[in-house]
Every structure is written in structure tokens, then in C-alpha cells.
Design a protein around this motif. Structure first.
Motif, PDB file in Angstrom:
ATOM      1  N   ILE A  97     -15.502   7.700 133.807  1.00 33.27           N
ATOM      2  CA  ILE A  97     -16.936   7.375 133.766  1.00 33.27           C
ATOM      3  C   ILE A  97     -17.418   6.957 135.155  1.00 33.27           C
ATOM      4  CG2 ILE A  97     -18.655   5.772 132.820  1.00 33.27           C
ATOM      5  CD1 ILE A  97     -16.974   5.896 130.176  1.00 33.27           C
ATOM      6  N   ASP A 142     -22.264   8.480 120.448  1.00 33.63           N
ATOM      7  CA  ASP A 142     -22.108   7.323 121.347  1.00 33.63           C
ATOM      8  C   ASP A 142     -23.413   7.147 122.128  1.00 33.63           C
ATOM      9  OD1 ASP A 142     -21.528   6.230 124.171  1.00 33.63           O
ATOM     10  OD2 ASP A 142     -19.697   5.693 123.074  1.00 33.63           O
ATOM     11  N   HIS A 156     -24.229   5.374 124.739  1.00 33.87           N
ATOM     12  CA  HIS A 156     -24.132   5.474 126.202  1.00 33.87           C
ATOM     13  C   HIS A 156     -24.036   6.930 126.645  1.00 33.87           C
ATOM     14  CE1 HIS A 156     -23.903   1.240 127.182  1.00 33.87           C
ATOM     15  NE2 HIS A 156     -22.988   1.067 126.234  1.00 33.87           N
ATOM     16  N   TYR A 157     -23.184   7.680 125.977  1.00 35.69           N
ATOM     17  CA  TYR A 157     -23.027   9.095 126.322  1.00 35.69           C
ATOM     18  C   TYR A 157     -24.355   9.824 126.154  1.00 35.69           C
ATOM     19  CZ  TYR A 157     -21.773  13.991 126.122  1.00 35.69           C
ATOM     20  OH  TYR A 157     -21.733  15.351 126.346  1.00 35.69           O
ATOM     21  N   LYS A 189     -27.211   3.439 134.036  1.00 35.61           N
ATOM     22  CA  LYS A 189     -26.693   3.661 132.678  1.00 35.61           C
ATOM     23  C   LYS A 189     -25.200   3.983 132.702  1.00 35.61           C
ATOM     24  CE  LYS A 189     -30.500   2.834 130.596  1.00 35.61           C
ATOM     25  NZ  LYS A 189     -30.680   1.612 129.828  1.00 35.61           N
ATOM     26  N   TRP A 237     -22.254   1.802 130.824  1.00 36.77           N
ATOM     27  CA  TRP A 237     -21.244   2.462 129.996  1.00 36.77           C
ATOM     28  C   TRP A 237     -19.840   2.110 130.503  1.00 36.77           C
ATOM     29  CZ3 TRP A 237     -20.685   8.503 129.669  1.00 36.77           C
ATOM     30  CH2 TRP A 237     -19.841   8.838 128.616  1.00 36.77           C
ATOM     31  N   GLU A 275     -18.912  -1.466 129.614  1.00 34.49           N
ATOM     32  CA  GLU A 275     -18.575  -1.629 128.200  1.00 34.49           C
ATOM     33  C   GLU A 275     -17.178  -1.084 127.887  1.00 34.49           C
ATOM     34  OE1 GLU A 275     -20.073   0.245 124.141  1.00 34.49           O
ATOM     35  OE2 GLU A 275     -21.550  -1.131 125.019  1.00 34.49           O
TER      36      GLU A 275
END
Length: 122
Positions: free
Chosen positions: A8, A57, A59-60, A109, A113, A116
Motif C-alpha cells: 500500500i 473494503d 479504503h480500497y 487516503k 489505509w 489502518e
């Protein structure tokens, strides 16, 4: 850092690298703009190849949507540059532009992600 958290994080690296290449091409007023439009960056490839894994998801979904919006804005800039309207293309990439706003939101963002995922895997 987990492998997923690292992947990520690398989205930011890929995004930044791609933006730098575009900026250099626009500033030079030359380059293979057609290929930039067609190119799937490492970011694009990762997003596409992980769609099933992250279906649903939040975030995705947010990152993917912002990435699409960013590329729609990028297409406008590339078109301007390809049409030899360097001045307008450069202006469209400046601080405060939609291009830059979308880029900043996208990076923010991705960081959320990443954070998290890092917390959940520590």
C-alpha cells in the motif's frame, strides 16, 4: 511493516514517480504523450490485480475511485500537452488545480489505509 502495508505504501511511491515523469514531459513540451495515456503504471496494475481481494473494503474503494478521478484529470492535461498547449497544461498541474487536489487526496487516503493495515497487523 507487513507485506500488505508495504504494498500500500508503494502506491504512493508509484504515484509520485508517475507524476514526476508527466511533469517532466509537460515542462519539456515533448514526449510520448500517447503512451502516457495508455500506460498502466505500477499503481494501476496493483489496483486492478487486487480488486477481488479488496471488494467491499472502504479504503480500497476510496483509493480506486480517487485514482480514476485523478487519471481523468490527467487525460485532460496530457491532451493539452499533446496539442502543444504547454502553458495551459502546466497551469492545470499547479498547486490549487484539480489535478493537484486529487493527487493530495489520493495520497492522504493511501496513508490512512496504510496506517489502518499497519495497526491491524501489529
Amino acid at each position: 511493516m507487513s507485506n500488505l502495508a508495504n504494498e500500500i505504501y508503494m502506491l504512493i511511491v508509484s504515484h509520485t514517480k508517475w507524476k514526476k515523469r508527466l511533469q517532466e514531459m509537460v515542462n519539456a513540451g515533448e514526449g510520448d504523450f500517447d503512451s502516457m495515456l495508455k500506460e498502466d503504471s505500477e499503481f494501476c496494475e496493483w489496483i486492478k490485480s487486487n480488486a477481488d481481494q479488496f471488494q467491499g473494503d472502504a479504503h480500497y474503494e476510496t483509493v480506486s475511485t480517487l485514482h480514476e478521478e485523478f487519471h481523468r484529470e490527467t487525460e485532460k492535461i496530457i491532451q493539452l500537452a499533446a496539442e502543444s498547449d504547454k502553458e495551459t497544461a502546466v497551469k492545470a498541474m499547479e498547486y490549487g488545480s484539480d489535478y493537484e487536489r486529487l493527487s493530495q487526496q489520493l495520497v492522504q487516503k493511501i496513508i490512512c489505509w496504510h496506517d489502518e493495515v499497519s495497526k491491524s497487523q501489529s
